[in-house]
Design a protein around this motif. Structure first.
Motif, mmCIF file in Angstrom:
data_model
loop_
_atom_site.group_PDB
_atom_site.id
_atom_site.type_symbol
_atom_site.label_atom_id
_atom_site.label_comp_id
_atom_site.label_asym_id
_atom_site.label_seq_id
_atom_site.Cartn_x
_atom_site.Cartn_y
_atom_site.Cartn_z
ATOM 1 N N UNK A 1 27.823 -20.963 12.090
ATOM 2 C CA UNK A 1 27.218 -20.619 10.809
ATOM 3 C C UNK A 1 26.030 -21.525 10.498
ATOM 4 N N UNK A 2 26.165 -22.816 10.808
ATOM 5 C CA UNK A 2 25.079 -23.758 10.495
ATOM 6 C C UNK A 2 23.813 -23.435 11.298
ATOM 7 N N UNK A 3 23.899 -23.291 12.641
ATOM 8 C CA UNK A 3 22.676 -22.911 13.374
ATOM 9 C C UNK A 3 22.121 -21.557 12.922
ATOM 10 N N UNK A 4 23.016 -20.604 12.619
ATOM 11 C CA UNK A 4 22.543 -19.285 12.191
ATOM 12 C C UNK A 4 21.728 -19.394 10.908
ATOM 13 N N UNK B 1 12.375 -12.437 14.991
ATOM 14 C CA UNK B 1 12.762 -11.737 16.222
ATOM 15 C C UNK B 1 13.458 -10.413 15.940
ATOM 16 N N UNK B 2 14.218 -10.369 14.845
ATOM 17 C CA UNK B 2 15.046 -9.210 14.577
ATOM 18 C C UNK B 2 16.457 -9.418 15.110
ATOM 19 N N UNK B 3 17.337 -8.495 14.790
ATOM 20 C CA UNK B 3 18.733 -8.614 15.216
ATOM 21 C C UNK B 3 18.845 -8.625 16.734
ATOM 22 N N UNK B 4 17.901 -7.934 17.400
ATOM 23 C CA UNK B 4 17.847 -7.938 18.873
ATOM 24 C C UNK B 4 16.386 -8.000 19.279
ATOM 25 N N UNK C 1 14.971 -20.037 19.861
ATOM 26 C CA UNK C 1 15.157 -18.596 19.704
ATOM 27 C C UNK C 1 16.527 -18.163 20.224
ATOM 28 N N UNK C 2 16.895 -18.680 21.398
ATOM 29 C CA UNK C 2 18.202 -18.354 21.960
ATOM 30 C C UNK C 2 19.327 -18.879 21.080
ATOM 31 N N UNK C 3 19.171 -20.106 20.560
ATOM 32 C CA UNK C 3 20.201 -20.682 19.699
ATOM 33 C C UNK C 3 20.358 -19.879 18.418
ATOM 34 N N UNK C 4 19.248 -19.429 17.858
ATOM 35 C CA UNK C 4 19.318 -18.616 16.647
ATOM 36 C C UNK C 4 19.989 -17.282 16.889
ATOM 37 N N UNK C 5 19.634 -16.626 17.993
ATOM 38 C CA UNK C 5 20.227 -15.330 18.321
ATOM 39 C C UNK C 5 21.723 -15.473 18.569
#
Length: 310
Positions: free
Chosen positions: A60-63, A73-76, A195-199
């Motif tokens: 939750x924290x990184x998100x 980026x969008x959901x995907x 970007x990868x961490x957020x996704x």
């Protein structure tokens, strides 16, 4: 004129030394973070919180912190192939649930050798089987040492099958395999580390909130808000954000092989931290496994063989 030339050549050298020093410091701090993460996660899932609840605060924290990046980026992300994207998500909720559940059965001294210690082995196996990667003799010896560590620790658990430790060992090895899949997917994703961490954080939170949200709310209602806050800081911010940024910083300044050279310290530090925090003293099999995986990871990284560092 000679003094001018010497000054001109000394400046880039000093800059390079400072750059390398900062890289080594970042790599060392990252390894320390990983060690505390292993011990902290085992403490949480064996004392107060189920794995899914810990996973919620982990992602939750990184998100939330990386929401501006994922919003753009969008959901995907556009152009991200589905298999590659699913490979990235292997390091999220599936990895955490499997590993945290395994930590309920396996002592802290076993976690280091069987989780971060075997990740290079699984990365190499997947690379050989799926992409035709080849490795020199030094790295092959390193992989053999990692396998020896698995046999040392796993053999002991099979001799005492009634303890259930073998279940934790299998789950930890499964988690290392998922991380190997993620590693190859990340290389082919075209995404940055943030970007990868957020996704991964976003999708993992969406998956874990229905599973762990009620247990997390129940823990807070039962007076465990302090434990939840500690896990949020350790899991979400320190490990989920700071650790990722520092490791990327280390790779940028040292290169992947040299940045990975300090990773064998992780199992050693986790074992030492677990003695006062968890009261877990490693047995002979665990010590032999840690020694074997430490040497194995050093050899497998290529740091001891200059011609293989690339």
């Amino acid at each position: 004129m000679p003094d001018t030339v010497q000054a001109a050549t000394a400046a880039p050298a000093a800059s390079g030394d400072r750059r390398a020093l900062l890289g080594w410091i970042a790599a060392l701090v990252t390894v320390i973070i990983w060690a505390f993460w292993m011990v902290g996660t085992r403490h949480a899932v064996t004392h107060s919180l189920p794995p899914a609840a810990v996973g919620v605060v982990r992602f939750a924290i990184p998100a939330l912190l990386l929401a501006p990046i994922t919003w753009r980026m969008g959901l995907w992300p556009k152009g991200l192939p589905l298999p590659v994207g699913l490979g990235l998500l292997c390091s999220g909720a599936p990895f955490f649930l499997i590993v945290a559940t395994g930590m309920q059965f396996a002592p802290a001294a076993d976690i280091g050798p069987l989780l971060p210690g075997t990740m290079p082995l699984f990365v190499a196996l997947i690379g050989c089987l799926a992409f035709g990667d080849r490795f020199g003799r030094t790295r092959l010896v390193g992989f053999a040492m990692i396998l020896l560590a698995v046999l040392c620790i796993g053999g002991r658990s099979l001799l005492d099958a009634a303890s259930g430790t073998w279940q934790g060992h299998l789950l930890l090895l499964s988690g290392a395999c998922l991380w190997g899949i993620y590693t190859h997917a990340y290389r082919r994703s075209g995404l940055s580390a943030l970007q990868a961490a957020g996704l991964i954080g976003l999708w993992s939170m969406l998956i874990l909130v229905p599973l762990g949200g009620p247990a997390l709310a129940g823990a807070v209602a039962d007076g465990l808000a302090g434990a939840v806050i500690v896990q949020a800081v350790l899991q979400g911010f320190i490990s989920g954000v700071v650790g990722i940024v520092l490791y990327g910083f280390a790779i940028d300044r040292l290169g992947p092989s040299r940045a990975a050279a300090l990773s064998p310290l992780g199992p050693v530090l986790a074992t030492l931290i677990a003695i006062p925090v968890l009261g877990e003293i490693p047995d002979l099999a665990a010590v032999m496994g840690i020694a074997a995986v430490t040497l194995g990871v050093l050899l497998a990284s290529g740091i001891l063989s200059p011609q293989e560092r690339t």
